[in-house]
Motif scaffolding. Sequence first.
Motif, PDB file in Angstrom:
ATOM      1  N   THR A   7       0.845  -1.186   0.000  1.00 58.21           N
ATOM      2  CA  THR A   7       0.000   0.000   0.000  1.00 58.21           C
ATOM      3  C   THR A   7       0.881   1.237   0.000  1.00 58.21           C
ATOM      4  O   THR A   7       2.086   1.155   0.234  1.00 58.21           O
ATOM      5  CB  THR A   7      -0.927   0.023   1.231  1.00 58.21           C
ATOM      6  OG1 THR A   7      -0.132   0.065   2.418  1.00 58.21           O
ATOM      7  CG2 THR A   7      -1.862  -1.175   1.247  1.00 58.21           C
ATOM      8  N   ARG A   8       0.267   2.359  -0.251  1.00 59.52           N
ATOM      9  CA  ARG A   8       1.015   3.610  -0.197  1.00 59.52           C
ATOM     10  C   ARG A   8       0.244   4.621   0.632  1.00 59.52           C
ATOM     11  O   ARG A   8      -0.921   4.412   0.963  1.00 59.52           O
ATOM     12  CB  ARG A   8       1.330   4.131  -1.592  1.00 59.52           C
ATOM     13  CG  ARG A   8       0.140   4.394  -2.455  1.00 59.52           C
ATOM     14  CD  ARG A   8       0.596   4.742  -3.861  1.00 59.52           C
ATOM     15  NE  ARG A   8      -0.546   5.035  -4.701  1.00 59.52           N
ATOM     16  CZ  ARG A   8      -0.496   5.800  -5.768  1.00 59.52           C
ATOM     17  NH1 ARG A   8       0.630   6.354  -6.134  1.00 59.52           N
ATOM     18  NH2 ARG A   8      -1.577   6.017  -6.475  1.00 59.52           N
ATOM     19  N   SER A   9       0.912   5.703   0.935  1.00 63.13           N
ATOM     20  CA  SER A   9       0.351   6.720   1.821  1.00 63.13           C
ATOM     21  C   SER A   9       0.243   8.060   1.118  1.00 63.13           C
ATOM     22  O   SER A   9       1.087   8.409   0.295  1.00 63.13           O
ATOM     23  CB  SER A   9       1.253   6.918   3.041  1.00 63.13           C
ATOM     24  OG  SER A   9       1.314   5.752   3.809  1.00 63.13           O
ATOM     25  N   VAL A  10      -0.786   8.802   1.492  1.00 57.87           N
ATOM     26  CA  VAL A  10      -0.896  10.206   1.127  1.00 57.87           C
ATOM     27  C   VAL A  10      -0.282  10.973   2.291  1.00 57.87           C
ATOM     28  O   VAL A  10      -0.638  10.738   3.450  1.00 57.87           O
ATOM     29  CB  VAL A  10      -2.375  10.616   0.948  1.00 57.87           C
ATOM     30  CG1 VAL A  10      -2.516  12.137   0.913  1.00 57.87           C
ATOM     31  CG2 VAL A  10      -2.957   9.995  -0.305  1.00 57.87           C
ATOM     32  N   ILE A  11       0.645  11.862   1.979  1.00 54.59           N
ATOM     33  CA  ILE A  11       1.270  12.699   3.007  1.00 54.59           C
ATOM     34  C   ILE A  11       1.102  14.155   2.584  1.00 54.59           C
ATOM     35  O   ILE A  11       1.478  14.531   1.475  1.00 54.59           O
ATOM     36  CB  ILE A  11       2.760  12.361   3.198  1.00 54.59           C
ATOM     37  CG1 ILE A  11       2.897  10.915   3.678  1.00 54.59           C
ATOM     38  CG2 ILE A  11       3.417  13.347   4.169  1.00 54.59           C
ATOM     39  CD1 ILE A  11       4.322  10.400   3.704  1.00 54.59           C
ATOM     40  N   SER A  90      -7.743   2.418   6.295  1.00 55.55           N
ATOM     41  CA  SER A  90      -6.502   3.167   6.381  1.00 55.55           C
ATOM     42  C   SER A  90      -6.288   3.672   7.804  1.00 55.55           C
ATOM     43  O   SER A  90      -7.142   3.508   8.669  1.00 55.55           O
ATOM     44  CB  SER A  90      -6.515   4.334   5.388  1.00 55.55           C
ATOM     45  OG  SER A  90      -7.529   5.247   5.691  1.00 55.55           O
ATOM     46  N   VAL A  91      -5.128   4.266   8.001  1.00 55.15           N
ATOM     47  CA  VAL A  91      -4.804   4.905   9.272  1.00 55.15           C
ATOM     48  C   VAL A  91      -4.412   6.342   8.966  1.00 55.15           C
ATOM     49  O   VAL A  91      -3.615   6.597   8.060  1.00 55.15           O
ATOM     50  CB  VAL A  91      -3.654   4.173  10.001  1.00 55.15           C
ATOM     51  CG1 VAL A  91      -3.217   4.952  11.235  1.00 55.15           C
ATOM     52  CG2 VAL A  91      -4.084   2.764  10.386  1.00 55.15           C
ATOM     53  N   VAL A  92      -5.008   7.276   9.707  1.00 51.04           N
ATOM     54  CA  VAL A  92      -4.686   8.689   9.575  1.00 51.04           C
ATOM     55  C   VAL A  92      -3.878   9.086  10.809  1.00 51.04           C
ATOM     56  O   VAL A  92      -4.293   8.821  11.939  1.00 51.04           O
ATOM     57  CB  VAL A  92      -5.969   9.540   9.478  1.00 51.04           C
ATOM     58  CG1 VAL A  92      -5.639  11.024   9.490  1.00 51.04           C
ATOM     59  CG2 VAL A  92      -6.762   9.166   8.236  1.00 51.04           C
ATOM     60  N   LEU A 105       2.494  20.840  10.634  1.00 53.60           N
ATOM     61  CA  LEU A 105       1.533  19.740  10.737  1.00 53.60           C
ATOM     62  C   LEU A 105       1.739  18.796   9.570  1.00 53.60           C
ATOM     63  O   LEU A 105       1.748  19.210   8.411  1.00 53.60           O
ATOM     64  CB  LEU A 105       0.100  20.272  10.734  1.00 53.60           C
ATOM     65  CG  LEU A 105      -1.008  19.221  10.780  1.00 53.60           C
ATOM     66  CD1 LEU A 105      -0.937  18.382  12.058  1.00 53.60           C
ATOM     67  CD2 LEU A 105      -2.375  19.884  10.659  1.00 53.60           C
ATOM     68  N   ARG A 106       1.916  17.525   9.891  1.00 52.70           N
ATOM     69  CA  ARG A 106       2.068  16.480   8.879  1.00 52.70           C
ATOM     70  C   ARG A 106       0.903  15.508   9.045  1.00 52.70           C
ATOM     71  O   ARG A 106       0.639  15.032  10.143  1.00 52.70           O
ATOM     72  CB  ARG A 106       3.382  15.733   9.090  1.00 52.70           C
ATOM     73  CG  ARG A 106       3.635  14.603   8.112  1.00 52.70           C
ATOM     74  CD  ARG A 106       4.959  13.912   8.474  1.00 52.70           C
ATOM     75  NE  ARG A 106       5.392  13.002   7.461  1.00 52.70           N
ATOM     76  CZ  ARG A 106       5.058  11.701   7.405  1.00 52.70           C
ATOM     77  NH1 ARG A 106       4.260  11.187   8.332  1.00 52.70           N
ATOM     78  NH2 ARG A 106       5.504  10.937   6.452  1.00 52.70           N
ATOM     79  N   VAL A 107       0.191  15.257   7.949  1.00 52.02           N
ATOM     80  CA  VAL A 107      -0.906  14.295   7.951  1.00 52.02           C
ATOM     81  C   VAL A 107      -0.525  13.163   7.007  1.00 52.02           C
ATOM     82  O   VAL A 107      -0.139  13.413   5.866  1.00 52.02           O
ATOM     83  CB  VAL A 107      -2.233  14.926   7.485  1.00 52.02           C
ATOM     84  CG1 VAL A 107      -3.332  13.879   7.470  1.00 52.02           C
ATOM     85  CG2 VAL A 107      -2.607  16.095   8.366  1.00 52.02           C
ATOM     86  N   GLU A 108      -0.616  11.947   7.513  1.00 56.16           N
ATOM     87  CA  GLU A 108      -0.361  10.784   6.679  1.00 56.16           C
ATOM     88  C   GLU A 108      -1.582   9.875   6.740  1.00 56.16           C
ATOM     89  O   GLU A 108      -2.046   9.523   7.816  1.00 56.16           O
ATOM     90  CB  GLU A 108       0.868  10.015   7.156  1.00 56.16           C
ATOM     91  CG  GLU A 108       1.126   8.767   6.324  1.00 56.16           C
ATOM     92  CD  GLU A 108       2.406   8.031   6.687  1.00 56.16           C
ATOM     93  OE1 GLU A 108       2.651   6.967   6.113  1.00 56.16           O
ATOM     94  OE2 GLU A 108       3.155   8.521   7.556  1.00 56.16           O
ATOM     95  N   TYR A 120      -6.644   7.673  -4.108  1.00 57.35           N
ATOM     96  CA  TYR A 120      -5.383   8.249  -3.642  1.00 57.35           C
ATOM     97  C   TYR A 120      -5.290   9.727  -4.039  1.00 57.35           C
ATOM     98  O   TYR A 120      -4.994  10.593  -3.216  1.00 57.35           O
ATOM     99  CB  TYR A 120      -4.216   7.445  -4.229  1.00 57.35           C
ATOM    100  CG  TYR A 120      -2.851   7.953  -3.860  1.00 57.35           C
ATOM    101  CD1 TYR A 120      -2.237   7.554  -2.682  1.00 57.35           C
ATOM    102  CD2 TYR A 120      -2.164   8.820  -4.698  1.00 57.35           C
ATOM    103  CE1 TYR A 120      -0.969   8.013  -2.342  1.00 57.35           C
ATOM    104  CE2 TYR A 120      -0.902   9.285  -4.365  1.00 57.35           C
ATOM    105  CZ  TYR A 120      -0.312   8.878  -3.198  1.00 57.35           C
ATOM    106  OH  TYR A 120       0.935   9.335  -2.870  1.00 57.35           O
ATOM    107  N   GLY A 121      -5.581  10.017  -5.302  1.00 53.05           N
ATOM    108  CA  GLY A 121      -5.536  11.403  -5.780  1.00 53.05           C
ATOM    109  C   GLY A 121      -6.573  12.271  -5.090  1.00 53.05           C
ATOM    110  O   GLY A 121      -6.303  13.421  -4.732  1.00 53.05           O
ATOM    111  N   GLY A 122      -7.758  11.705  -4.887  1.00 51.31           N
ATOM    112  CA  GLY A 122      -8.811  12.450  -4.198  1.00 51.31           C
ATOM    113  C   GLY A 122      -8.444  12.758  -2.760  1.00 51.31           C
ATOM    114  O   GLY A 122      -8.700  13.861  -2.260  1.00 51.31           O
ATOM    115  N   ALA A 123      -7.817  11.803  -2.086  1.00 58.45           N
ATOM    116  CA  ALA A 123      -7.392  12.023  -0.695  1.00 58.45           C
ATOM    117  C   ALA A 123      -6.316  13.098  -0.630  1.00 58.45           C
ATOM    118  O   ALA A 123      -6.334  13.956   0.255  1.00 58.45           O
ATOM    119  CB  ALA A 123      -6.893  10.723  -0.078  1.00 58.45           C
TER     120      ALA A 123
END
Length: 142
Positions: A7-11, A90-92, A105-108, A120-123
């Motif tokens: 999987t991959r993450s949005v950061i 997922s985990v935020v 602030l970093r959001v993953e 993924y793009g929408g997130a």
Amino acid sequence: MTTATQTRSVIVERDIPQPPAKIWKALTQSHLISEWLMDNDFDLKVGHKFKLRGEWGGVLDCEVISIDPERSLSYAWDHHNDDPLYALKSVVTYTLTPTDTGTHLRVEQSGFRPEQKQAYGGAHAGWKQFLEQLETVSARGG
């Protein structure tokens, strides 16, 4: 070796000219979360199960995983959907780092499967908008 389970993450990261305490308040008080993210029944307790209700009519089942006051907050985010391209577990994680001018602030959001390119793009776009709204809410002081 590549597997289908990777999987991959949005950061998304943002510098906000408010101290961590103000950002933390906006991240953890239900009425403020409703202003910048979604309607919810959040409570700041590890293990608390809550729902986020999107304007689009979707409901996310969530559970608080970890709390490090004014530093880090994580919760599981489960979006049920009959279409596997949009179903997402997922985990935020929010990470707050004090800076000379406020808070970094970093959001993953982790857990996107390779075939979920649109989600993924929408997130990625969504989190940028959410953080802009969070900055406005935290500046007001709640």
